[in-house]
Scaffold this motif. Sequence first.
Motif, mmCIF file in Angstrom:
data_model
loop_
_atom_site.group_PDB
_atom_site.id
_atom_site.type_symbol
_atom_site.label_atom_id
_atom_site.label_comp_id
_atom_site.label_asym_id
_atom_site.label_seq_id
_atom_site.Cartn_x
_atom_site.Cartn_y
_atom_site.Cartn_z
ATOM 1 N N ILE A 66 -20.773 -12.084 -33.994
ATOM 2 C CA ILE A 66 -21.360 -11.083 -33.084
ATOM 3 C C ILE A 66 -22.381 -11.772 -32.189
ATOM 4 O O ILE A 66 -23.303 -12.437 -32.664
ATOM 5 C CB ILE A 66 -22.031 -9.942 -33.865
ATOM 6 N N THR A 67 -22.204 -11.619 -30.882
ATOM 7 C CA THR A 67 -23.089 -12.258 -29.908
ATOM 8 C C THR A 67 -23.427 -11.258 -28.799
ATOM 9 O O THR A 67 -23.022 -10.089 -28.857
ATOM 10 C CB THR A 67 -22.406 -13.482 -29.275
ATOM 11 N N LEU A 68 -24.151 -11.733 -27.804
ATOM 12 C CA LEU A 68 -24.492 -10.875 -26.661
ATOM 13 C C LEU A 68 -23.234 -10.312 -26.000
ATOM 14 O O LEU A 68 -23.219 -9.161 -25.557
ATOM 15 C CB LEU A 68 -25.325 -11.668 -25.646
ATOM 16 N N ALA A 69 -22.163 -11.090 -25.954
ATOM 17 C CA ALA A 69 -20.906 -10.614 -25.359
ATOM 18 C C ALA A 69 -20.381 -9.376 -26.097
ATOM 19 O O ALA A 69 -19.899 -8.416 -25.475
ATOM 20 C CB ALA A 69 -19.855 -11.720 -25.364
ATOM 21 N N THR A 70 -20.489 -9.385 -27.433
ATOM 22 C CA THR A 70 -20.064 -8.235 -28.243
ATOM 23 C C THR A 70 -20.839 -6.984 -27.834
ATOM 24 O O THR A 70 -20.268 -5.902 -27.645
ATOM 25 C CB THR A 70 -20.333 -8.504 -29.752
ATOM 26 N N ILE A 71 -22.166 -7.152 -27.710
ATOM 27 C CA ILE A 71 -23.047 -6.020 -27.398
ATOM 28 C C ILE A 71 -22.766 -5.488 -25.994
ATOM 29 O O ILE A 71 -22.649 -4.266 -25.787
ATOM 30 C CB ILE A 71 -24.522 -6.452 -27.566
ATOM 31 N N LEU A 72 -22.645 -6.380 -25.023
ATOM 32 C CA LEU A 72 -22.382 -5.935 -23.646
ATOM 33 C C LEU A 72 -21.030 -5.225 -23.557
ATOM 34 O O LEU A 72 -20.886 -4.239 -22.820
ATOM 35 C CB LEU A 72 -22.432 -7.128 -22.688
ATOM 36 N N THR A 73 -20.051 -5.716 -24.303
ATOM 37 C CA THR A 73 -18.728 -5.066 -24.316
ATOM 38 C C THR A 73 -18.842 -3.647 -24.862
ATOM 39 O O THR A 73 -18.251 -2.701 -24.317
ATOM 40 C CB THR A 73 -17.730 -5.879 -25.175
ATOM 41 N N LYS A 74 -19.623 -3.466 -25.926
ATOM 42 C CA LYS A 74 -19.805 -2.133 -26.506
ATOM 43 C C LYS A 74 -20.486 -1.187 -25.512
ATOM 44 O O LYS A 74 -20.141 -0.008 -25.427
ATOM 45 C CB LYS A 74 -20.614 -2.220 -27.809
ATOM 46 N N VAL A 76 -20.371 -1.442 -22.158
ATOM 47 C CA VAL A 76 -19.398 -1.156 -21.099
ATOM 48 C C VAL A 76 -18.374 -0.118 -21.569
ATOM 49 O O VAL A 76 -17.993 0.784 -20.816
ATOM 50 C CB VAL A 76 -18.687 -2.470 -20.671
ATOM 51 N N GLU A 77 -17.967 -0.229 -22.826
ATOM 52 C CA GLU A 77 -16.937 0.682 -23.347
ATOM 53 C C GLU A 77 -17.525 1.943 -23.975
ATOM 54 O O GLU A 77 -16.807 2.740 -24.569
ATOM 55 C CB GLU A 77 -16.056 -0.069 -24.355
ATOM 56 N N ASP A 78 -18.860 2.100 -23.836
ATOM 57 C CA ASP A 78 -19.544 3.308 -24.315
ATOM 58 C C ASP A 78 -19.389 3.529 -25.818
ATOM 59 O O ASP A 78 -19.247 4.663 -26.282
ATOM 60 C CB ASP A 78 -19.020 4.542 -23.547
ATOM 61 N N GLU A 79 -19.398 2.439 -26.586
ATOM 62 C CA GLU A 79 -19.290 2.548 -28.040
ATOM 63 C C GLU A 79 -20.677 2.632 -28.659
ATOM 64 O O GLU A 79 -21.622 2.000 -28.190
ATOM 65 C CB GLU A 79 -18.564 1.318 -28.609
ATOM 66 N N LEU A 80 -20.797 3.390 -29.748
ATOM 67 C CA LEU A 80 -22.066 3.489 -30.461
ATOM 68 C C LEU A 80 -22.275 2.232 -31.306
ATOM 69 O O LEU A 80 -21.320 1.674 -31.847
ATOM 70 C CB LEU A 80 -22.071 4.711 -31.377
ATOM 71 N N PHE A 81 -23.535 1.777 -31.395
ATOM 72 C CA PHE A 81 -23.860 0.665 -32.301
ATOM 73 C C PHE A 81 -25.343 0.714 -32.649
ATOM 74 O O PHE A 81 -26.151 1.291 -31.922
ATOM 75 C CB PHE A 81 -23.484 -0.693 -31.679
ATOM 76 N N GLU A 82 -25.679 0.119 -33.787
ATOM 77 C CA GLU A 82 -27.072 0.077 -34.256
ATOM 78 C C GLU A 82 -27.853 -0.965 -33.456
ATOM 79 O O GLU A 82 -27.306 -2.000 -33.062
ATOM 80 C CB GLU A 82 -27.118 -0.315 -35.745
ATOM 81 N N ASN A 83 -29.154 -0.724 -33.289
ATOM 82 C CA ASN A 83 -30.007 -1.700 -32.586
ATOM 83 C C ASN A 83 -30.063 -3.046 -33.311
ATOM 84 O O ASN A 83 -30.352 -4.074 -32.703
ATOM 85 C CB ASN A 83 -31.432 -1.154 -32.434
#
Length: 268
Positions: A66-74, A76-83
């Motif tokens: 998991i990297t910054l790319a993972t977070i930015l993709t989420k 962009v795709e409007d996916e929920l994720f924990e801080n």
Amino acid sequence: MEEKVMKDCKVLALCSQKGGVGKTTSCVNLAVGLAKAGKKVLVIDNDPQGSMTASLGYHNPDELPITLATILTKIVEDELFENTLGILHHQEGIDLIPANIELSGMEVSLVNIMSRELVLKQYIERMREEYDYILIDCMPSLGMLTINALASVDAVIIPVQAAYLPVKGLEQLIRTIGKVRRQLNKQLKIGGILITMVDNRTNYARDISDLIFDTYGNQIKIFPQSIPFSVRAAEISAEGISIFEHDPKGKVAAAYWQMTQEVLLDER
């Protein structure tokens, strides 16, 4: 019900158009310096080369799940994720969002996205509540990832090596910062120019430092303490630690500690 206290978080980007000017080293040492001063600090590696990720001891960034790319993709795709997603904890008290080569694919795909300059900002706004300082280490170019960083931050620190060519590139970076300020981030300011890798034994380095003060000193803050060139400072990336851990009594640690104090002064 207990009311949540909002943190007054300061977000800074370290940005330079040229590689090899001590930008990542400065980002790591400023972050650790702020942590030593009692601040809660997050560093974000915004460079597909993963230089800061490697500098903090993760020598194979491409193997990180998991990297910054993972977070930015989420985002962009409007996916929920924990801080807490993707955050790595470094032994010297700072948190890291790592980067690897996946981020270069993200830069290409951002071009086709609505509000493409503001994707990173959405993440930064979430994380402001969690930290006193967020530092972003930018890639040495003015592409979409760097524009995203500039659109997200309160201020930019510009490391400049005491040599002719990096100084020449300063003007374009300052123009880009001005453009981002006008179009995307009205609060954006230049937090200061940091002169790095100064070999005080040479007249050349002193002449370049004088040139920077003469050219920009009236309009932009220049950190009074330049960072001296040191072989010991060059060793720390391989060890995954800061200069404060590697050579705490040396001149480079003293210079970065003074820089840290300057950054803390700016918030008062």
